[in-house]
Enzyme design. Structure first.
Site, PDB file in Angstrom:
ATOM      1  CD  GLU A 111      28.802 -19.619 -14.867  1.00 37.57           C
ATOM      2  OE1 GLU A 111      28.912 -20.840 -15.076  1.00 37.57           O
ATOM      3  OE2 GLU A 111      29.383 -19.018 -13.948  1.00 37.57           O
TER       4      GLU A 111
ATOM      5  CB  CYS B 199      25.396 -26.872 -20.896  1.00 40.52           C
ATOM      6  SG  CYS B 199      24.910 -27.085 -19.182  1.00 40.52           S
TER       7      CYS B 199
ATOM      8  CB  CYS C  59      20.085 -23.304  -7.774  1.00 44.63           C
ATOM      9  SG  CYS C  59      19.284 -24.917  -7.645  1.00 44.63           S
TER      10      CYS C  59
ATOM     11  CB  CYS D  50      23.965 -29.493  -4.724  1.00 45.19           C
ATOM     12  SG  CYS D  50      22.342 -30.027  -5.290  1.00 45.19           S
TER      13      CYS D  50
ATOM     14  CB  CYS E  62      26.422 -27.024  -7.081  1.00 44.24           C
ATOM     15  SG  CYS E  62      25.736 -25.982  -8.366  1.00 44.24           S
TER      16      CYS E  62
ATOM     17  N   GLY F   9      20.646 -23.583 -11.915  1.00 40.84           N
ATOM     18  CA  GLY F   9      19.221 -23.731 -11.614  1.00 40.84           C
ATOM     19  C   GLY F   9      18.738 -25.162 -11.712  1.00 40.84           C
TER      20      GLY F   9
ATOM     21  CB  SER G 128      20.416 -32.279 -15.627  1.00 39.84           C
ATOM     22  OG  SER G 128      21.026 -32.676 -14.429  1.00 39.84           O
TER      23      SER G 128
ATOM     24  CB  SER H 235      22.213 -34.578 -10.073  1.00 37.90           C
ATOM     25  OG  SER H 235      22.480 -33.868 -11.243  1.00 37.90           O
ATOM     26  CG  LEU H 236      21.594 -41.302  -7.321  1.00 38.29           C
ATOM     27  CD1 LEU H 236      20.169 -40.913  -6.971  1.00 38.29           C
ATOM     28  CD2 LEU H 236      21.644 -42.733  -7.846  1.00 38.29           C
TER      29      LEU H 236
ATOM     30  CB  CYS I  71      26.980 -24.806 -13.666  1.00 36.44           C
ATOM     31  SG  CYS I  71      26.230 -25.579 -12.260  1.00 36.44           S
TER      32      CYS I  71
HETATM   33  S1  SF4 Z   1      23.674 -28.999  -8.681  1.00 39.19           S
HETATM   34 FE1  SF4 Z   1      21.886 -28.216  -9.777  1.00 39.19          FE
HETATM   35  S2  SF4 Z   1      20.201 -28.474  -8.296  1.00 39.19           S
HETATM   36 FE2  SF4 Z   1      22.122 -28.597  -7.113  1.00 39.19          FE
HETATM   37  S3  SF4 Z   1      22.505 -26.469  -6.409  1.00 39.19           S
HETATM   38 FE3  SF4 Z   1      23.606 -26.767  -8.368  1.00 39.19          FE
HETATM   39  S4  SF4 Z   1      22.190 -25.981  -9.923  1.00 39.19           S
HETATM   40 FE4  SF4 Z   1      20.995 -26.373  -8.073  1.00 39.19          FE
END
Ligand code: SF4
Length: 362
Positions: A101, A114, A121, A125, A128, A168, A200, A223-224, A353
C-alpha cells in the site's frame, strides 16, 4: 562497483541502479556517459519508465534498452480516495503476486507520500494490520521508487515529502531503503532533499545508529506508544529486544549526531496508555530532549489486544477521546515536551497501513 547485477540481462531494473551503476551499465552497451544523465532525468525527473516515451533518446538505443533492461515492477490494483479528496490510498501488485500500500496525502502547502518498505512485517505490533501475515520479503529500491512515481501519476500531483511509514519496518530492510533514498535524492534525477524524507521505526536500535551515520539528513520518527517496557511489551514485541530507555537513548544520540529533531509517535489507546500518569511518565522519559511527540488517535477500526486475541469474549481497543488526547498533550507541554495531536486523514478509506492489503493477500 556495487554488488548489484549490471550485466546485460532483462532482469536489470534501472530504478535499482545508482547513477554510477547506470553509467557503467550503459557503457557496456556502447553508450556515452551523457546518456546516463538523460535516462536518469527521465526515470526520476519526469517519472517516466517507458522507453518508448523517451523520445530524445535514439530509437536504436531504446530498442537495446528494451531488450536488456526494464523500469517497471508494480501495477496499480486498486485505489481509494477519501470523501474530502485529501487522501488517496493505492494498492500496488508486485511481480511475484504480492500487494503493498501507498498513501498520497494532499496538504495546502505540500503533498506527502507514505510508502511501504517491505511486503508484510515481522515486528508483530498488535495494533497494526501490516504484520498480521508476517514478513514475505523486503522491497527492492526500484519498487519503492515506483511507489512514489506511480502514486504521483495517479494523484496527478508531485510529492514534496516522502515518509517511510507504510507496510514494513524500514530499518529491517536497511540496504535497499538506503539505496532508494540515495537514488531518489541524486541530483542527476529528482534532486529531492534528504531533509524531505522521514523514516519511521519501531525502535531497532542498531538501525537508528546506522541511520544517523549513513543518512544523517533523513528525519527519524520512532513509534513509541508506551512510556515503559511492561506496557510496551503488550503491544510491541520488539520491546523484548530493545527496551524503551535504550530506544530513547539511541534517539538522543541520533540528535547529537545529526542535529535533526526526532519525532516520537504515540498512539492513544483508550484506557491502556492514555492516563495522566502515563503522560507524566512519558514527559520524564523525554525531558530535555529536542523532540516532538505526535499523539495519534487509534484508527477507528481498533484492534484486539494480545490477551484477547485467543479469547471468544474478546474486546476491541479503541482510540482515546478528544478530551483525553488534549489532557495528555497538555501534561507533556506543561513539562516542556512539545506535542501535537495528529489529525487522522482518510479514516473513511482505511488509511491505517495494511488494512486494504489484507483483503488481497489473505
Ligand atoms: S507498526 Fe510498523 S513495525 Fe509494527 S508491525 Fe506495523 S509495519 Fe511493522
Amino acid at each position: 562497483m556495487s554488488a548489484l547485477n549490471t550485466a546485460n540481462t532483462k532482469n536489470t531494473n534501472l530504478y535499482d541502479l545508482s547513477f554510477e551503476e547506470l553509467t557503467a551499465f550503459l557503457a557496456g552497451q556502447g553508450e556515452r556517459p551523457f546518456r546516463a544523465r538523460q535516462l536518469y532525468s527521465w526515470l526520476y525527473g519526469k517519472g517516466e519508465g517507458s522507453f518508448a516515451a523517451m523520445t530524445d533518446i535514439p530509437a536504436a538505443s531504446r530498442a537495446r534498452l528494451s531488450e536488456t533492461a526494464r523500469a517497471d515492477g508494480l501495477f496499480l490494483a486498486e485505489s481509494l480516495a477519501s470523501a474530502d479528496d485529501s487522501t488517496a490510498k493505492y494498492l500496488f501488485g508486485t511481480d511475484d503476486s504480492h500487494y503493498i500500500e501507498t498513501v498520497f496525502m494532499k496538504y495546502k502547502d505540500r503533498n506527502s507520500v507514505c510508502i511501504s518498505t517491505q511486503v508484510g512485517c515481522r515486528m508483530g505490533c498488535k495494533f497494526c494490520a501490516s504484520g498480521r501475515l508476517g514478513l514475505k520479503r523486503g522491497l527492492a529500491p526500484a519498487e519503492m521508487a515506483l511507489e512514489v512515481i506511480l502514486s504521483e501519476k495517479a494523484a496527478g500531483a508531485l510529492a514534496k515529502n516522502i515518509v517511510l511509514m507504510g507496510i514494513g519496518e524500514p530499518l529491517d530492510n536497511f540496504d535497499a531503503v538506503k539505496k532508494f533514498i540515495e537514488n531518489f535524492t541524486d541530483d542527476h534525477g529528482r534532486d529531492l532533499s534528504r531533509r524531505a524524507i522521514t523514516l519511521s521505526t519501531c525502535g531497532l536500535v542498531p538501525g537508528i545508529r546506522r541511520l544517523a551515520s549513513e543518512l544523517p539528513q533523513v528525519n527519524l520518527a520512532v513509534s513509541l506508544h508506551a512510556p515503559n517496557d511492561a506496557l510496551r511489551r503488550e503491544i510491541m514485541p520488539v520491546t523484548k529486544r530493545y527496551g524503551v530507555a535504550e530506544i530513547v537513548e539511541a534517539t538522543r544520540q541520533h540528535y547529537e549526531t545529526t542535529h535533526r529533531r526526532s519525532t516520537f509517535e504515540y498512539t492513544l489507546i483508550d484506557g491502556f496508555n492514555d492516563s495522566p500518569a502515563h503522560a507524566r511518565e512519558l514527559a520524564a522519559l523525554l525531558r530535555g530532549m529536542n523532540c516532538l511527540v505526535n499523539l495519534i488517535p487509534l484508527n477507528s477500526g481498533g484492534y484486539r489486544g494480545a490477551r484477547e486475541q485467543s479469547s471468544t469474549n474478546s474486546s476491541v481497543h479503541r482510540g482515546s477521546g478528544a478530551e483525553t488526547a488534549q489532557r495528555f498533550r497538555d501534561i507533556l507541554g506543561d513539562r516542556g515536551v512539545p506535542a501535537t495531536i495528529r489529525k487522522s486523514l482518510g479514516s473513511d478509506i482505511e488509511a491505517a497501513c495494511g488494512q486494504l492489503r489484507l483483503r488481497y493477500e489473505s
